[in-house]
Enzyme design. Structure first.
Site, PDB file in Angstrom:
ATOM      1  N   TRP B 325      11.659   7.244 -20.041  1.00  0.00           N
ATOM      2  CA  TRP B 325      10.854   8.055 -19.113  1.00  0.00           C
ATOM      3  C   TRP B 325       9.395   7.590 -19.131  1.00  0.00           C
ATOM      4  CZ3 TRP B 325       6.624  11.237 -20.123  1.00  0.00           C
ATOM      5  CH2 TRP B 325       6.231  12.089 -19.088  1.00  0.00           C
ATOM      6  N   HIS B 326       8.942   7.140 -20.308  1.00  0.00           N
ATOM      7  CA  HIS B 326       7.537   6.728 -20.428  1.00  0.00           C
ATOM      8  C   HIS B 326       7.239   5.419 -19.702  1.00  0.00           C
ATOM      9  CE1 HIS B 326       7.575   9.724 -23.642  1.00  0.00           C
ATOM     10  NE2 HIS B 326       6.282   9.805 -23.437  1.00  0.00           N
ATOM     11  N   GLY B 327       8.232   4.610 -19.465  1.00  0.00           N
ATOM     12  CA  GLY B 327       7.954   3.370 -18.751  1.00  0.00           C
ATOM     13  C   GLY B 327       9.119   2.409 -18.809  1.00  0.00           C
ATOM     14  N   TYR B 476      -1.809   8.553 -20.443  1.00  0.00           N
ATOM     15  CA  TYR B 476      -0.575   9.096 -19.888  1.00  0.00           C
ATOM     16  C   TYR B 476      -0.519   9.028 -18.358  1.00  0.00           C
ATOM     17  CZ  TYR B 476       2.644  10.414 -23.492  1.00  0.00           C
ATOM     18  OH  TYR B 476       3.607  10.360 -24.479  1.00  0.00           O
ATOM     19  N   PHE B 479       2.368   6.932 -17.040  1.00  0.00           N
ATOM     20  CA  PHE B 479       3.745   7.388 -17.121  1.00  0.00           C
ATOM     21  C   PHE B 479       4.067   8.283 -15.943  1.00  0.00           C
ATOM     22  CE2 PHE B 479       2.389   7.192 -21.736  1.00  0.00           C
ATOM     23  CZ  PHE B 479       2.684   5.855 -21.829  1.00  0.00           C
TER      24      PHE B 479
END
Lengths: 365, 479
Positions: B325-327, B476, B479
């Site tokens: 999900w973060h990248g 953030y 993201f």
């Protein structure tokens, strides 16, 4: 009915919201604080002071274009690193009399450097040697002589980079602090005479046709002299947006054909009057160099080596592991402090300038 | 627009003033919030406003259709449409490039020449956050936890509420929509409290996070081979506090801005580095994401109800997807697998020792020493994970690990590097400080007279202006 009237009265007499009170107090503090800060600041000598490019050019023009042996050009990194007076003293100690000018200017680019060189040569300068301080940012940008001055907003200080902590900077920091709040709160900035003087000086600089702070000259120059340059307002706006982005982040190296063209043009221009150019890759703080490596620094260096080879120009890399000044010599991530600048200027004088002059470059022996 | 952008205070003060002036005009007040959200977002990319409007309209109608249907099959079909479209949009913008690259490499290594086209598109800011919020909304309606909102305007405000639009906290409709429809009550104390949170968030971001990143962490991760092991370790610790101060600072500004407008957003952090194990860490770090993953992924997968082995697998799947999900990068996958694995091991140990998830408070000195050792160990485990999270690729992360064992010199040449070490210590002390101290500071600020609050404001903004030269974006946001 009575209740409604009471409620209406309560609304009418309601005191100011707390946040509004806080803002009014803050504005009052800023106005009161600025006077002592400005007073103290104006009485402390700035150890980082470098004459502005416009002032250097005025001084040079007063000499009638004569007596210019060595020219330093580049952006603020070269501006902070090369001290003409130190160089002249060092050369004198070696029995050589010469005159040097540092025409570097903050946010200068390869294109604006080429423009400056072209102008001074047009005006009669015959430099024996041009030390061209270069970096990745400069070689990536296309804009010409665009420099947003902070003086108009902040008074006596001239840039917003982090600096080594000393008493001068305590005062300049005071300016940043009060200036920042004033900017946020949109309080007019012409309350102190210093600001008025600074603004007047900025206008005078524009008046003589040399304007670091104005891009108008750059635009005019660009239209008349540079081929394939941005011509439309939109292109200029893009260049401006690009510059402001570059100033705020570590940007990738972009290989612009026009930059190479401008370098070629400048080197040939100097050669046409019998001078030589030396490319100097300017030193950066070690950590900054490491970060720049993630953003195309090595590509830039390879490109610069190729340019130097193609144009048969000597390249001196001052940002190698061994050649770079110690981190403590820097006042921020990119610029040398006074002692660092003195040391580097001596090194450059002994290692580049004097050998060049002894090998045949002209100077008054 | 960035929270550290000079335009943001002007924007917030304008919206704040107009909002409270319009507090009695319900429609105008809501339209103002919507316009503010869209204006805020359009500062990044006006074209992607279309994407937000598209997903808003789609999920609004799908949720209403789900609620209107009684037939389970139709409801499930509508829910699937919502999830597929939301995940599809996210996948196209965020993951298509990554997976097409991996597939192309795989095909090439197999000697095949076929290649997938690459899309040269910009990642819409905050897409991961608003996609999760949309999904949670339709899922909650499907599960009949909440009724769908009948107002498209309300739903559009939920999706575009500007304080949390780009980097959370991830909010739930059940939490937000009742606040939106309650009559706004102006409260000086809450406004000042919000104002304090904004200052605190800016201090965390500009004074701590940016300084730690710029002077201690970035260079180490850029080229670890230049530094001794001790300096690399210092860089890793600095990054741990950089990312905490950066993200929790952003959250404080988001919560503070919302509070000034009369809204409460959920807390996202609770001193994560005092966690005694990784399970507790995830109860304290990015709480809105971890609870989202728990409610909408881990529990639907079966959670811990099926079998111990299945629990470990579920944890691994949840955290791997949480990492992704973060990248779109293998580093985030490794980070997710690492955390999933560690959570599974924690469960295994708890089960073997007959312990529950509940942690007992330390009373005796010996117990306190044991807790301190657990905290230190957990913090270092989290830092191991951060190496993957921060490094640009897996080989670079391995280079950081390799360099950790080389030499003990810190090599802090520049005065600002030394200052950053002091800031790192301050950051750690503030982190360890009891919660009541912070609450006390907050209360004291609210109770101060206006001129004292103004003095704090002047000093704080002065410090921010001095130190904001780095101009680094919030971590953030990517993201």
């Amino acid at each position: 009915m009575e209740k409604e009237e009471q409620a209406a009265r309560a609304v009418a007499t309601q005191r100011l919201p707390r946040l509004a009170l806080v803002m009014i107090w803050a504005a009052a503090f800023v106005l009161v604080l600025e006077f002592p800060v400005a007073l103290i600041g104006s009485r402390i000598q700035n150890p980082y002071a470098r004459p502005e490019r416009a002032a250097v050019l005025r001084a040079w023009k007063e000499l009638g274009g004569r007596g210019c042996d060595v020219l330093f050009i580049g952006d603020s990194r070269a501006g902070a690193a090369f001290t003409p007076s130190v160089m002249e003293a060092e050369a004198k100690r070696a029995g050589v009399t010469l005159r040097a000018f540092n025409l570097s200017g903050p946010s200068s680019t390869v294109l604006s450097d080429a423009g400056i060189l072209d102008y001074v040569i047009d005006e009669g300068a015959r430099p024996s040697l041009v030390i061209w301080g270069l970096g990745k940012r400069q070689a990536s940008l296309l804009d010409l002589g665009l420099f947003q001055r902070n003086e108009a907003t902040f008074g006596l200080v001239s840039d917003l980079s982090l600096r080594a902590p000393d008493w001068y900077n305590v005062c300049t920091w005071g300016f940043y602090a009060t200036g920042g709040i004033r900017q946020i709160m949109q309080v007019p900035c012409q309350l102190l005479p210093q600001y008025r003087n600074e603004l007047a000086a900025a206008r005078r600089n524009r008046g003589i046709g040399w304007a670091d702070e104005s891009s108008n000259w750059g635009r005019e120059y660009n239209k008349t002299k540079m081929p394939n340059s941005p011509q439309t307002n939109k292109q200029w706006q893009e260049a401006v947006a690009h510059l402001s982005k570059e100033k705020n982040a570590v940007a990738p190296f972009t290989r612009e054909p026009l930059v190479a063209e401008a370098m070629q043009f400048a080197v040939e221009r100097v050669r046409s009057v019998g001078g030589q150019v030396v490319f100097v890759n300017m030193p950066l703080l070690s950590g900054r160099t490491a970060v720049e490596r993630e953003h195309g620094y090595d590509d830039y260096l390879t490109w610069l080596s190729r340019r130097a080879k193609a144009q048969e120009v000597r390249l001196v890399d001052l940002n190698t592991e061994k050649g770079r000044p110690a981190d403590s010599a820097f006042k921020d991530t990119d610029h040398l402090g006074p002692q660092g600048a003195e040391k580097l200027t001596r090194r450059v004088t002994r290692g580049i300038i004097l050998p060049h002059l002894r090998a045949g470059g002209s100077a008054r022996q | 627009m960035n929270f550290t952008d000079g335009r943001y205070p002007v924007f917030l003060l304008l919206i704040f003033t107009l909002y409270w002036l319009l507090r009695k005009n319900n429609l105008e007040r809501k339209l103002l919030l919507l316009a503010a959200g869209y204006t805020f977002y359009a500062q990044w990319n006006v074209k992607y406003l279309g994407l937000i409007i598209f997903s808003t309209v789609l999920d609004y109608f799908l949720a209403n259709a789900i609620a209107a249907k009684e037939d389970q099959r139709s409801r499930r079909l509508l829910l699937t449409s919502s999830v597929v479209v939301n995940i599809g949009v996210l996948a196209m913008f965020k993951y298509y490039g990554f997976f097409s690259e991996q597939l192309n490499e795989l095909l090439m290594s197999a000697g095949l020449r076929s290649s997938l086209p690459t899309l040269n598109i910009l990642l819409p800011v905050g897409i991961s956050f608003f996609t999760f919020e949309n999904i949670s909304y339709t899922l909650d309606v499907y599960r009949r936890k909440i009724p769908p909102t009948r107002s498209l305007l309300d739903y559009a405000i939920f999706v575009s509420f500007f304080p949390r639009m780009v980097a959370g906290p991830i909010i739930r409709a059940a939490h937000f929509l009742p606040q939106l429809n309650a009559a706004p009550q102006y409260d000086d104390k809450r406004v000042i409290n919000g104002f304090y949170l904004i200052l605190k968030g800016l201090a965390k971001k500009i004074v701590l996070a940016d300084m730690l990143g710029f002077w201690l962490a970035d260079a180490v991760f850029a080229d670890p081979s230049q530094y001794h092991g001790a300096r690399v370790l210092l860089g890793v610790y600095a990054y741990a506090f950089q990312i905490y101060n950066d993200f929790s600072g952003y959250t404080d500004i988001a919560i503070g801005s919302a509070r000034m407008l009369g809204f409460e957003l959920p807390e996202n952090f609770n001193r994560p580095y005092v966690a005694r194990n990784l399970q507790e860490f995830w109860h304290r770090w990015h709480i809105s994401l971890s609870t989202w993953l728990r409610d909408y992924l881990y529990i639907p997968l079966g959670g811990s109800r099926i079998s111990p082995v299945r629990t470990y697998v579920n944890l691994l799947i949840t955290m791997t997807l949480g990492g992704l999900w973060h990248g779109a990068n293998w580093t985030f996958v490794v980070w997710g697998v690492f955390h999933g694995g560690m959570l599974a091991i924690t469960r295994l140990v708890q089960r073997a020792m007959g312990q529950g998830e509940e942690l007992q408070p330390a009373v005796t000195l010996r117990e306190k020493a044991w807790v301190a050792a657990q905290i230190f160990f957990s913090f270092n485990l989290v830092c191991l994970g951060w190496i993957f999270f921060r490094a640009p690729d897996v080989p670079s992360a391995m280079r950081v690990f390799a360099q950790l064992g080389h030499g003990g010199s810190l090599g802090l040449g520049h005065p600002y590097s030394k200052l950053a070490v002091i800031l790192l210590l301050i950051s750690a002390v503030l982190h360890l400080a009891p919660l009541r101290w912070r609450e006390g500071a907050e209360e004291r600020f609210v109770k101060m007279p206006a001129h004292a609050q103004a003095a704090v404001f002047v000093v704080a903004v002065g410090a921010f202006t001095l130190l904001s030269g780095q101009g680094l974006p919030f971590l953030y946001f990517q993201f």
